[in-house]
Enzyme design. Structure first.
Site, PDB file in Angstrom:
ATOM      1  N   ALA A  67       0.867  -1.175   0.000  1.00  0.00           N
ATOM      2  CA  ALA A  67       0.000   0.000   0.000  1.00  0.00           C
ATOM      3  C   ALA A  67       0.911   1.235   0.000  1.00  0.00           C
ATOM      4  O   ALA A  67       2.087   1.150   0.358  1.00  0.00           O
ATOM      5  CB  ALA A  67      -0.888  -0.010   1.232  1.00  0.00           C
ATOM      6  N   GLY A 112       0.682  -5.088   0.850  1.00  0.00           N
ATOM      7  CA  GLY A 112      -0.480  -5.128  -0.037  1.00  0.00           C
ATOM      8  C   GLY A 112      -0.153  -5.715  -1.404  1.00  0.00           C
ATOM      9  O   GLY A 112      -1.035  -6.261  -2.073  1.00  0.00           O
ATOM     10  N   GLU A 115      -0.412  -9.325  -0.946  1.00  0.00           N
ATOM     11  CA  GLU A 115      -1.844  -9.618  -0.764  1.00  0.00           C
ATOM     12  C   GLU A 115      -2.590  -9.564  -2.093  1.00  0.00           C
ATOM     13  O   GLU A 115      -3.476 -10.383  -2.355  1.00  0.00           O
ATOM     14  CB  GLU A 115      -2.450  -8.626   0.240  1.00  0.00           C
ATOM     15  CG  GLU A 115      -1.911  -8.857   1.649  1.00  0.00           C
ATOM     16  CD  GLU A 115      -2.317  -7.773   2.638  1.00  0.00           C
ATOM     17  OE1 GLU A 115      -2.148  -6.578   2.321  1.00  0.00           O
ATOM     18  OE2 GLU A 115      -2.806  -8.115   3.728  1.00  0.00           O
TER      19      GLU A 115
HETATM   20  C1  HXC Z   1       5.103   4.479  -0.909  1.00  0.00           C
HETATM   21  C2  HXC Z   1       7.077   3.586  -1.624  1.00  0.00           C
HETATM   22  C3  HXC Z   1       6.711   2.318  -1.131  1.00  0.00           C
HETATM   23  C4  HXC Z   1       5.441   2.189  -0.508  1.00  0.00           C
HETATM   24  C5  HXC Z   1       8.673   2.171  -1.996  1.00  0.00           C
HETATM   25  N1  HXC Z   1       8.300   3.456  -2.155  1.00  0.00           N
HETATM   26  N2  HXC Z   1       7.722   1.457  -1.367  1.00  0.00           N
HETATM   27  N3  HXC Z   1       6.268   4.654  -1.514  1.00  0.00           N
HETATM   28  N4  HXC Z   1       4.678   3.290  -0.426  1.00  0.00           N
HETATM   29  N5  HXC Z   1       4.997   1.018  -0.033  1.00  0.00           N
HETATM   30  C6  HXC Z   1       9.056   4.546  -2.779  1.00  0.00           C
HETATM   31  C7  HXC Z   1      10.193   5.012  -1.897  1.00  0.00           C
HETATM   32  O1  HXC Z   1       9.734   5.928  -0.946  1.00  0.00           O
HETATM   33  C8  HXC Z   1      11.095   5.652  -2.920  1.00  0.00           C
HETATM   34  O2  HXC Z   1      10.586   6.933  -3.256  1.00  0.00           O
HETATM   35  C9  HXC Z   1      10.925   4.748  -4.142  1.00  0.00           C
HETATM   36  O3  HXC Z   1       9.671   4.091  -3.958  1.00  0.00           O
HETATM   37  C10 HXC Z   1      12.012   3.706  -4.257  1.00  0.00           C
HETATM   38  O4  HXC Z   1      12.075   2.995  -3.032  1.00  0.00           O
HETATM   39  P1  HXC Z   1      13.434   2.761  -2.219  1.00  0.00           P
HETATM   40  O5  HXC Z   1      13.067   2.440  -0.834  1.00  0.00           O
HETATM   41  O6  HXC Z   1      14.373   3.900  -2.438  1.00  0.00           O
HETATM   42  O7  HXC Z   1      14.008   1.483  -2.975  1.00  0.00           O
HETATM   43  P2  HXC Z   1      14.948   0.355  -2.379  1.00  0.00           P
HETATM   44  O8  HXC Z   1      16.040   0.948  -1.536  1.00  0.00           O
HETATM   45  O9  HXC Z   1      15.346  -0.484  -3.558  1.00  0.00           O
HETATM   46  O10 HXC Z   1      14.036  -0.510  -1.392  1.00  0.00           O
HETATM   47  C11 HXC Z   1      12.956  -1.261  -1.922  1.00  0.00           C
HETATM   48  C12 HXC Z   1      12.038  -1.731  -0.750  1.00  0.00           C
HETATM   49  C13 HXC Z   1      11.608  -0.499   0.079  1.00  0.00           C
HETATM   50  C14 HXC Z   1      12.758  -2.743   0.130  1.00  0.00           C
HETATM   51  C15 HXC Z   1      10.817  -2.414  -1.414  1.00  0.00           C
HETATM   52  O11 HXC Z   1      11.102   0.520  -0.833  1.00  0.00           O
HETATM   53  C16 HXC Z   1      10.529  -0.791   1.078  1.00  0.00           C
HETATM   54  O12 HXC Z   1      10.792  -1.350   2.133  1.00  0.00           O
HETATM   55  N6  HXC Z   1       9.303  -0.355   0.786  1.00  0.00           N
HETATM   56  C17 HXC Z   1       8.174  -0.471   1.735  1.00  0.00           C
HETATM   57  C18 HXC Z   1       7.727  -1.929   1.842  1.00  0.00           C
HETATM   58  C19 HXC Z   1       6.593  -2.064   2.852  1.00  0.00           C
HETATM   59  O13 HXC Z   1       6.747  -1.812   4.052  1.00  0.00           O
HETATM   60  N7  HXC Z   1       5.417  -2.448   2.358  1.00  0.00           N
HETATM   61  C20 HXC Z   1       4.213  -2.571   3.195  1.00  0.00           C
HETATM   62  C21 HXC Z   1       3.398  -1.296   3.130  1.00  0.00           C
HETATM   63  S1  HXC Z   1       2.043  -1.348   4.213  1.00  0.00           S
HETATM   64  P3  HXC Z   1      11.521   8.240  -3.244  1.00  0.00           P
HETATM   65  O14 HXC Z   1      10.548   9.338  -3.528  1.00  0.00           O
HETATM   66  O15 HXC Z   1      12.168   8.284  -1.921  1.00  0.00           O
HETATM   67  O16 HXC Z   1      12.495   7.994  -4.346  1.00  0.00           O
HETATM   68  C22 HXC Z   1       0.926  -2.281   3.437  1.00  0.00           C
HETATM   69  C23 HXC Z   1      -0.357  -2.497   4.202  1.00  0.00           C
HETATM   70  C24 HXC Z   1      -1.383  -3.196   3.381  1.00  0.00           C
HETATM   71  O17 HXC Z   1       1.102  -2.744   2.346  1.00  0.00           O
HETATM   72  C25 HXC Z   1      -2.693  -3.104   4.091  1.00  0.00           C
HETATM   73  C26 HXC Z   1      -3.878  -3.401   3.212  1.00  0.00           C
HETATM   74  C27 HXC Z   1      -3.962  -2.635   1.982  1.00  0.00           C
END
Ligand code: HXC
Length: 261
Positions: A67, A112, A115
């Site tokens: 998400a 998400g 999911e």
């Molecule tokens: C918003 C995101 C994002 C996310 C990545 N980005 N994931 N933006 N929401 N979930 C953005 C980063 O902010 C960044 O933007 C760009 O994408 C590239 O990401 P990086 O982190 O710089 O890349 P990298 O170092 O290669 O790391 C990749 C990654 C990391 C390991 C996937 O991005 C990460 O941990 N993302 C979050 C994963 C996560 O926690 N997902 C769960 C979300 S909660 P900028 O602008 O800085 O360049 C969820 C709840 C679901 O899903 C509930 C029901 C719907």
């Protein structure tokens, strides 16, 4: 058919629809806008007589990184409770579609994103795929089926571990655990998924829809009810013209010409 989207790309070839998640700047984070568009596109392809199977994919780097955390960050309990997030149409579209949907996953399928892949009917993974439910690391938990579908797919211990630690699982582990149907080299992912979709779309559509419904029921009900539904659907296939054609073609040693594809 709506043709212009901002967060996804759509195309169709023969009887296969392809939906590509397309927010590369955010690793395909599933914003509200993206999920609205995805819901619309799935519903439209599902209702299109020319389509027999859908494929959802992302980029080489990410199917979807979850998400959109930047959207979620500003919201409080009542914001998400009031709109019952994530109950919006996009999140349930894959589940509600009557035609099979294949998730073709390369790179990250997290939170998400994992999911969404699990809400599809089958997952084909590139060898670069990484699955996980890392919500715990940002102070929340899976909210779109992660605790339920992952537990059913890989069993309690592994689901618990992944949800509680946030550890990511690579493609080989996901295949061993039964989360994905198979793993292919990244360069072949889309072709393999589209070929599988074309095979599915070449069969009888009503019977394909019955099989999707019956297999999904295995995850929603007890064995007795599931077997009962399966038996009734199996019996129903005998009422279709495609059943007569399929069996006649086999006996006559020729290829079937299904009326409803
Ligand atoms: C918003 C995101 C994002 C996310 C990545 N980005 N994931 N933006 N929401 N979930 C953005 C980063 O902010 C960044 O933007 C760009 O994408 C590239 O990401 P990086 O982190 O710089 O890349 P990298 O170092 O290669 O790391 C990749 C990654 C990391 C390991 C996937 O991005 C990460 O941990 N993302 C979050 C994963 C996560 O926690 N997902 C769960 C979300 S909660 P900028 O602008 O800085 O360049 C969820 C709840 C679901 O899903 C509930 C029901 C719907």
């Amino acid at each position: 058919m709506r043709m212009s989207y901002r967060c996804i790309l759509i195309e169709s070839r023969e009887r296969v629809a392809l939906i590509t998640l397309n927010r590369p700047e955010a690793l395909n984070a599933l914003s509200d806008e993206l999920m609205d568009e995805l819901g619309t596109a799935i519903a439209e392809f599902d209702g299109d007589d020319g389509i027999g199977c859908l494929v959802i994919t992302g980029s080489d780097k990410a199917f979807a990184a979850g998400a959109d955390i930047k959207e979620l960050q500003a919201q409080n309990f009542f914001d998400v409770f009031r709109r019952d997030f994530p109950s919006a149409a996009g999140w349930s579209a894959a589940r509600r579609a009557r035609k099979p949907i294949i998730a073709a996953v390369a790179g990250y399928a997290l939170g998400g994103g994992c999911e969404l892949a699990m809400a599809c009917d089958l997952i084909i993974a590139a060898d670069t795929a990484r699955f996980g439910q890392p919500e715990i690391t940002i102070g929340t938990m899976p909210g779109a089926g992660g605790t339920q579908r992952l537990a059913r797919a890989v069993g309690k211990s592994k689901a618990m571990e992944l949800c509680l630690t946030g550890r990511l699982m690579d493609a080989a582990e996901a295949e061993r655990a039964g989360l994905v149907s198979r793993v292919v080299p990244a360069a072949e992912l889309l072709a393999e998924a589209q070929q599988t979709a074309a095979t599915i779309a070449s069969h009888s559509l009503p019977i394909t829809m019955m099989i999707k419904e019956a297999v999904n029921e295995a995850f929603e009900t007890g064995l007795r009810e599931g077997l009962q539904l399966e038996r009734r659907l199996f019996q129903s296939t005998f009422a279709t013209e495609d059943h007569k054609e399929g069996m006649a073609a086999f006996v006559a040693k020729r290829a079937p010409k299904f009326k409803h594809r």
